[in-house]
Design an enzyme around this catalytic site. Sequence first.
Site, PDB file in Angstrom:
ATOM      1  N   SER C 269       0.847  -1.188   0.000  1.00  7.99           N
ATOM      2  CA  SER C 269       0.000   0.000   0.000  1.00  7.99           C
ATOM      3  C   SER C 269       0.884   1.240   0.000  1.00  7.99           C
ATOM      4  CB  SER C 269      -0.842   0.058   1.294  1.00  7.99           C
ATOM      5  OG  SER C 269      -1.889  -0.869   1.251  1.00  7.99           O
ATOM      6  N   SER C 307      -3.276  -3.559  -2.886  1.00  3.03           N
ATOM      7  CA  SER C 307      -2.463  -2.417  -2.467  1.00  3.03           C
ATOM      8  C   SER C 307      -3.350  -1.188  -2.281  1.00  3.03           C
ATOM      9  CB  SER C 307      -1.400  -2.166  -3.538  1.00  3.03           C
ATOM     10  OG  SER C 307      -0.502  -1.178  -3.128  1.00  3.03           O
ATOM     11  N   GLU C 309      -3.907   2.400  -2.081  1.00  2.00           N
ATOM     12  CA  GLU C 309      -3.142   3.568  -2.503  1.00  2.00           C
ATOM     13  C   GLU C 309      -4.049   4.788  -2.388  1.00  2.00           C
ATOM     14  OE1 GLU C 309      -1.334   1.896  -6.254  1.00  2.00           O
ATOM     15  OE2 GLU C 309       0.060   1.103  -4.751  1.00  2.00           O
TER      16      GLU C 309
END
Lengths: 397, 397, 397, 397
Positions: C269, C307, C309
């Site tokens: 992340s 992930s 983001e």
Amino acid sequence: MNAESKESKEKEKKEKDDLDQNPAQRLRIRDLGLAIGHHRPGRFNAITDVRGVKVGHSTIVKGHGELIPTKGPVRTGVTAIFPYENNIYWDRVVGGAFVLNGAGELAGITQVSEWGLIETPIILTNTLSVGTCSNAVVQYMTEKNPDIGQKHDVIIPLVGECDDSWLNDIAGQHVQAEHVYEAIENARPGPVVEGNVGGGTGMITCDFKAGIGTSSRKLHQKFGGHTVGVLVMSNFGEMKDLRIDGIPVGKVLAPRYEHFRKRNNTFGSIIAVVATDAPLHSHQLDRLAKRAALGIGKIGSYAAHGSGEIVLAFSTANRVPRETRKMVYKMKVILDQRMDPLYQAVVETTEEAIVNSMCMAMDMEGINGNFAPALPLKTLKKMITNHKKYYESESCF
Amino acid sequence: MNAESKESKEKEKKEKDDLDQNPAQRLRIRDLGLAIGHHRPGRFNAITDVRGVKVGHSTIVKGHGELIPTKGPVRTGVTAIFPYENNIYWDRVVGGAFVLNGAGELAGITQVSEWGLIETPIILTNTLSVGTCSNAVVQYMTEKNPDIGQKHDVIIPLVGECDDSWLNDIAGQHVQAEHVYEAIENARPGPVVEGNVGGGTGMITCDFKAGIGTSSRKLHQKFGGHTVGVLVMSNFGEMKDLRIDGIPVGKVLAPRYEHFRKRNNTFGSIIAVVATDAPLHSHQLDRLAKRAALGIGKIGSYAAHGSGEIVLAFSTANRVPRETRKMVYKMKVILDQRMDPLYQAVVETTEEAIVNSMCMAMDMEGINGNFAPALPLKTLKKMITNHKKYYESESCF
Amino acid sequence: MNAESKESKEKEKKEKDDLDQNPAQRLRIRDLGLAIGHHRPGRFNAITDVRGVKVGHSTIVKGHGELIPTKGPVRTGVTAIFPYENNIYWDRVVGGAFVLNGAGELAGITQVSEWGLIETPIILTNTLSVGTCSNAVVQYMTEKNPDIGQKHDVIIPLVGECDDSWLNDIAGQHVQAEHVYEAIENARPGPVVEGNVGGGTGMITCDFKAGIGTSSRKLHQKFGGHTVGVLVMSNFGEMKDLRIDGIPVGKVLAPRYEHFRKRNNTFGSIIAVVATDAPLHSHQLDRLAKRAALGIGKIGSYAAHGSGEIVLAFSTANRVPRETRKMVYKMKVILDQRMDPLYQAVVETTEEAIVNSMCMAMDMEGINGNFAPALPLKTLKKMITNHKKYYESESCF
Amino acid sequence: MNAESKESKEKEKKEKDDLDQNPAQRLRIRDLGLAIGHHRPGRFNAITDVRGVKVGHSTIVKGHGELIPTKGPVRTGVTAIFPYENNIYWDRVVGGAFVLNGAGELAGITQVSEWGLIETPIILTNTLSVGTCSNAVVQYMTEKNPDIGQKHDVIIPLVGECDDSWLNDIAGQHVQAEHVYEAIENARPGPVVEGNVGGGTGMITCDFKAGIGTSSRKLHQKFGGHTVGVLVMSNFGEMKDLRIDGIPVGKVLAPRYEHFRKRNNTFGSIIAVVATDAPLHSHQLDRLAKRAALGIGKIGSYAAHGSGEIVLAFSTANRVPRETRKMVYKMKVILDQRMDPLYQAVVETTEEAIVNSMCMAMDMEGINGNFAPALPLKTLKKMITNHKKYYESESCF
């Protein structure tokens, strides 16, 4: 020597350096020796590698010299993408979208985002011809499906645009219904003509001539074996920011072009269309479309205020019939946690499609002598060859 | 007696009951004695109460009887809204939007959501005429501003649609550029013609004839004294769900209309345009637009799958010049925590605008004898009067 | 020789190659000779170059060896960012956000997106400590402002997270309220400690040790002279994709690390916090935040499914008082068409902040002997020096 | 007689009028004779009619009189919803969400919107206890699934909040982990306790005491036979706006309560959780969640600036395993055009759940003598009975 005569000199010199301004000598980036990303392209390295997808162009190039509004010169056109070989009105494909910067238009996107369905061909053209194209698609669709608007639902055509006004008499609205029909009728599977064609005829990317470009990936069987294809109408950016697979091509070439008049960099846009045969539902297609933005960024876009950067995505794996007696159907869907190879494929395919749109475009002079030079392929090829040699050698560290 | 002859009988009876099918006898809901909400209307109880806003219509009604595609009958038109008295291309107003259900189109909405600016008139029409209208606005704007697409940016017209195909030969695309010009030229401040006019000519709401409706609120000085106006092109819903200020009008009236053929309720949509002179930035206008959805819901919408419910909002308090040497400007902005009266005003104004679109519309017969009855005002007036009396008396509890 | 002993060998060799694993020898990318992008950094090349912004860390490193749940080893911490020197509860700053991939959490983001206001410090930590941190901020804020939840509104703390479970006993929830207080009390202007500190203690990027990184740009006066700073907690990606300013660092280095055990690349992340003193309203900050995604993409992210983001942005130029008698205030706002330099600054600052998070991090061994190697700076410096030399010479084409 | 003594008198009188302030005499709206909407409720008229859904509460009521921060009085709690009978970490359900007004928090919503999955129980509590609850869910989940954060992914708990600070010592953070565990352990199928319980203990709606409410619909077989259930923690609005099935209950009752001190109407929020066994993918659940907003609006909400109105939705029909060898699975999905009955069901169920939260709540006095009166059921019952009689008679028109 004033700026203009310097530009002339530069053009001359350029022509000596790069004798590759004829279509036969234009090459796609992969044919210049550069393979972008980790996955392999499909057979044609084109959006048409997704079975059923067809692409057609209508290119309008007329006149030279000063702009006489409504007379020309004309540098524009229409590109049509059919997502599927069947009648798309009856046999809809699943769709999604992402807007990186909404300073532009993809008419019909609201319904795609709501319904997750694509039920018309996708048209690409210049900004001021969206209405004409929308209208022509309505005509085409109602001719083919006379029940539209009576027994059956109306349709909302999908029409994306970029601004080609630096080369084209855009306010002259030279796109006519016949050009839309021509692009539609030209649509076919197999290799896609790229560069100064169709909707991309008057488009520019990072100060080089660009237009239509495409690329695809056929994922390894262990990743599901699906195909992802991207077609772009590319029209954004500044030379100094141009990178190709990380290579600072723009920075290296910029000094050669510094005396060229360039359009105001706040103009520009890109429409990307992502196709896949991977079975995705609409929310997954929204996510897939988002990854195209990362590919656009890697070329050098910072999503300028005035640049409409819009991505449409569709999957041909599940088709949604207009009429059915069933209430519940079974949809094939990829597990989300298995989508990463598709995401990678979209990033690298978008990047390659943009580069192809430049590699395959040739020099173009448009209104008022505005000139967009083609990417100098000889030089680019040398840069690529040397870069690869350099990074494969020990001399890089 | 078959259903059709029952319908005829009902129509006849209806005409006796409600001799108010001529325009002179149509009354707005407030004139029927019902004041929706807590705040007071502006002078005209119309979107034009926001200073500078102008509205014009072009109404197209031709032919009777069976549908002959491209021949008619025609029941459609164009409504044009100017957000501001100056040239909107040079002196843009701040805009925002909300999509309750995106099964429709408001061409140009992507750019409004990105830039928070409105720089063209707003056009309302039928679904299959969006292209024609978009095109005509381009022509109109480039005539007025010849630098468009050359020295200055291109534009993306705002064109909203609903589907009038139950009454109108929609696939015939009877709207022409001239109608768009006519609506634009007709645009003026002051009272707004409502009902079967302009883009609303062929529209239906909760199985009653509807079309264009408008309403406004002038907030008390302690709430800032700002004006909020809403104009709707209303075309959604089913009779059984219709409520007016909570009164179950649809449920009460439904038995009278049960033998009427009604269109498939999955058709339908509503476009709402919210105007205000309160100083709001684009994000605040997005939030304001969202509240219109609650007004739509109170009438009886559940935002059906096929119903495109789209809201556009603009504020005339700050105008954003196209050209300026300044980089930073000072914008008047209402503190967010003071916006509640504006939110209330949008909810109740939207509700009232929809009701007005019905109250002011008259019976209409369109293609294939399809018939949309006007809301029976005499009965409605009695319902309202009695309802008020009932709830003001002790007999309610 | 099995994989494990190969890894040991490699580690040994690595140590000989790169004797720069002590903090004193870690250098930021700019000190290694590489200037990313077109604009100049601010004084500290840190988010704290935006006047009033303060950053503090609390770092928790305890134990070695096998994971004994709730005992350790512990490799985690807390980073606190104050957007403004005044009491942020009373003197709120304008905020915005963008989610590139929402497989993560920035608690409180919903309210930032709705109100466009930031009214608490911003906390970064590990995924399973969001609750503890949120709670501690509530305590801290109610101690400082006893009227919270009584005379005055409640607050919703902003807490971002990444997953450090490859090195840290994350399920042990070792972050306590005292660590949040410590990070808050440590917060100060000026240089920011980077690498294995605070919330970034256990984070990894492209298989190298990373953590907290920051960078800034001070725009030229002709672009308004504003400052943009970014701080990241970076924890994503795979080595093969790592590019630094386009240089294929990951591809070149990957062979050296192939025998290293690496964490599953679907983990990961990044939280990016963008600060600026440019006068932007919330919608403009949403747009600014979106550009950080392009910087993340240029490092090598394809926004993997797993992930998270997430980007938060704020502007200190306009402060929104909690209490005021005024209804309408004047807000300084940059014209949208002048925002491009800010967009460029965010892209390049995000890129540089991520690289700094790697350059400043050192080798770390965490639970079960899991090892994340530091980016080998000596080698990287050589790569950069040679790359620049190569591209400044004629040998590149 | 001052306002306070008037309030006392009113309270007294109220008690005489409505001797129904004990739990045994509280009745749900349907038991008062009012059936909202077109569809029939499920067996328990509760969210638990969706098979597998379980609900549990932990209610914390302590002390009386003046607020002594951290001491009380306490009027708060925790409600836990399990979407499915299996271990939700391993067998995730499909989720979606909609934010009507984001002035609040549903921690974890970002991941639901990205992944379309729910993998933890859903917790409802007061604003300043979100952190504690999030933390407790992490503990609970890691105890049950020790591989979390090691072999398997971390989790992000779903915790929604409203502000109960008018009755509760909210800054005292009286919710402890043990209360979360208690709510979780209490969770069961079947009838749901409503009113002043769990997270709803201190909540108020339209100036009447409210809290937790629920309702459901079992659609007719011709619409698919699916069940939709809604549970709300309701805490918004002003008395004058309250409508129940369109009946202007608030306006009629307001004069009786005008001397009551009321909380500032800008406080408030609602969290709605929608459950269904209809097979919907995440995008469809987003759309379903959006319709709950229309139900909230019909009660009288204009989505006030300070009111966090957030909707979470999930479908139990498809479960998504955490571990699988398959890449592509077959998902049952309802055709979008068949979703309208589900939309209707959500609108009417949300409306009824809110009303139930009021009908089932009793008078409550909280901090500083702040008093929230229960909805006077005797009067309400008379209003309903008379309203129905009136509208079934000819006297209504």
